[in-house]
Design a protein around this motif. Structure first.
Motif: not given
Length: 457
Positions: A255-264
Motif C-alpha cells: 500500500h505504501r508503494a501504491l501511495v508513493l506512486h500516486r503522489l508521484g
C-alpha cells in the motif's frame, strides 16, 4: 502501400502545440496593443520544458509571419524581465510587439525559487502597464499558475481571462494510460454519490469508539483513489499524504508503494518534476524489495515518461525499454504496447522516424491481438501525425480516417482529437484537395482494407 511501411528519412518540423485559433487571438491583441497603449498578459500552461521550447519557437515563427517583432525573455532574478526588455529595445528596430517568457527550469543554475518566481510575476503585473505596451505571453507549469493565484494576485487578475491550457479536456493525461485498461464510464451523479458515501464512511470510522488510525486505512485508500479518478487531485493528494503517516507496518509495504506512486503521478501532472521523481523512485524501491515485477514495470514506465517530459531522451528510452522487458516476461501485451507507443514518440522526437513507426507498428499488432480498439486507434493516430508533420498529407489522412473509424465504435476522448487533426489537415491542404483525399480513400476501401487491418493497402 502498408499502414506501417518504413518512412524515408527527412527532417521533422516542430510539432504545433498552439492551435491557429490560439495564435490568431494572441497576435491580434499584439497588433492592437500599440493603439490601446495597454499591455495584455497571457499564460500558457505547459509542464514539460521541451514543450515550452517548442511553444517559444512556434510563437516567434508565427509572429514573424504576421510581420510582428517578437522576442524570448527568460524568467530570472538577474537580469530582470524589464532589464532584458531594455536590452532588446536598445537594438534595431527599437520596439517589441510581443514578448514570450519561458519559465521555468528548476534544474538550471541559480534558478529562482517558487516564492521568488511569484514575486517576479507580481512585480511584472504591477509595472508592465506603465512601462511596456507589448503583449506578454508566459509559458509556465501548472503548479506555478496555482501559486500565482494565491501569492501573485495582480498577476492573476491580469492573466486569468487569458490562460491557454494545452492539456485539453479531450486528451487524457498520458500519465494515466499505463496498460490501456478499459475506460469505464460512470455518470457524474453516480460518482458524486460514491464520493459522498466514502467521505461519510471515513467520518463514521473516525468517530467510532476505540477506533484506531489504522482502521481508517482501507476507506482512505478507496477515497483517495476516488478523488484521483474524479480529477480532484488536491483532495487526493491530501488523503494520500495522510496515508503515508499511517502506512509504516511491514505488511503495509504494498500500500505504501501504491501511495508513493500516486503522489508521484499527481506531482507529475502539476509539473513538480523533481519531487515527482523522488516519489517514483521511492515506490520503485519498495516494489523491487517485494519482488513485485508488475509494479516495477509500471514505475519504470512512469519514470521513462517523466524523463520524456524533461527532454532527457536517453534516460526515457532506457526506462521504457526496461519496462517493456518486464512486461514481455509477464506476457502483459497491453502494457508493453502502451509503453511502445511512448517509446515511438521519443524516437520521433529525436528524428529517428523509421524506428518510431516500427514501434507504432509493433504496438498496433499487440493491441490488435487483444482486440484493443482504443490502443489500435492511438497507434494509427500517432503514425498519422508523423506523416502530417512531414507534409505527406494523403498518408496522414489515411491513418486519421482509419483511427476515426475505430474510435467511432465506442465512447472515448480520442474521437475529438482525431477530428481536430482532420480539421487541421483540411485547413492545410484546402477544402477541395481535402475532399479529393477523402474520396480517394473511400474508393480504395473494401473487405481487405478494413479499419481493423494493420496491413491494409
Amino acid at each position: 502501400m502498408h499502414f506501417f511501411s518504413d518512412l524515408c528519412k527527412s527532417v521533422l518540423g516542430v510539432r504545433q502545440l498552439l492551435t491557429r485559433e490560439h495564435l490568431n487571438r494572441i497576435l491580434a491583441e499584439a497588433k492592437a496593443a500599440e493603439r490601446s497603449g495597454e499591455c495584455k498578459i497571457w499564460a500558457i500552461k505547459a509542464n514539460s520544458p521541451v514543450q515550452r521550447v517548442k511553444i517559444v519557437a512556434q510563437f516567434i515563427h508565427a509572429a514573424q509571419q504576421a510581420k510582428l517583432v517578437a522576442h524570448e525573455i527568460s524568467l530570472a532574478l538577474q537580469p530582470t524581465i524589464f532589464q532584458q526588455i531594455d536590452r532588446v529595445l536598445a537594438k534595431p528596430p527599437g520596439h517589441i510587439d510581443c514578448i514570450i517568457i519561458n519559465g521555468y527550469v528548476s534544474s538550471a543554475k541559480d534558478a529562482p525559487s517558487e516564492e521568488q518566481i511569484c514575486h517576479i510575476l507580481e512585480a511584472f503585473a504591477r509595472t508592465a502597464h506603465a512601462q511596456i505596451v507589448s503583449t506578454a505571453v508566459f509559458c509556465l507549469p501548472v503548479f506555478l499558475l496555482d501559486l500565482a493565484y494565491r501569492k501573485a494576485p495582480n498577476f492573476w487578475r491580469s492573466v486569468s481571462a487569458h490562460i491557454i491550457d494545452l492539456k485539453l479536456a479531450s486528451e487524457l493525461p498520458r500519465e494515466l494510460e499505463y496498460g490501456f485498461a478499459p475506460v469505464v464510464s460512470e455518470p457524474p451523479d453516480g460518482r458524486a454519490r460514491r464520493l459522498q458515501l466514502l467521505e461519510q464512511q471515513l467520518a463514521d470510522i473516525r468517530q467510532r469508539y476505540k477506533a484506531t488510525p489504522q482502521d481508517q486505512i482501507p476507506t482512505m485508500l478507496l477515497l483517495a483513489q476516488a478523488y484521483f479518478d474524479d480529477h480532484q487531485y488536491e483532495k487526493s493528494f491530501e488523503v494520500y499524504n495522510d496515508l503515508l503517516l499511517l502506512l509504516n507496518a511491514p505488511e503495509d509495504l504494498a500500500h505504501r508503494a501504491l501511495v508513493l506512486h500516486r503522489l508521484g503521478t499527481i506531482l507529475h501532472l502539476w509539473g513538480y518534476y523533481e519531487k515527482s521523481l523522488q516519489h517514483y523512485r521511492d515506490s520503485l524501491a519498495l516494489h523491487s524489495k517485494a519482488d513485485d515485477v508488475p509494479g516495477t514495470a509500471e514505475l519504470l514506465h512512469q519514470i521513462g515518461l517523466l524523463y520524456q517530459d524533461l527532454g532527457e531522451f536517453d534516460k526515457a528510452i532506457d526506462y521504457y525499454s526496461r519496462s517493456i522487458a518486464h512486461n514481455r516476461e509477464l506476457q502483459n501485451s497491453n502494457a508493453s504496447a502502451g509503453t511502445l507507443l511512448n517509446l515511438g514518440m521519443v524516437y520521433e522526437e529525436i528524428g529517428l522516424h523509421v524506428k518510431a513507426v516500427e514501434h507504432y507498428r509493433e504496438a498496433f499488432e499487440l493491441f490488435r491481438q487483444k482486440n484493443n480498439l482504443r490502443g489500435m486507434g492511438l497507434a494509427l493516430l500517432h503514425a498519422g501525425e508523423v506523416y502530417a508533420e512531414r507534409g505527406l498529407y494523403k498518408d496522414a489522412a489515411k491513418y486519421y480516417v482509419t483511427a476515426h473509424a475505430l474510435f467511432e465504435r465506442f465512447s472515448n476522448p480520442y474521437l475529438a482529437v482525431v477530428k481536430k487533426h482532420l480539421a487541421e489537415l483540411e485547413l492545410t491542404v484546402g477544402k477541395h484537395e481535402y475532399e479529393k483525399l477523402i474520396q480517394s480513400l473511400r474508393s480504395h476501401s473494401g473487405p481487405k482494407n478494413s479499419a481493423a487491418s494493420p496491413t491494409a493497402s
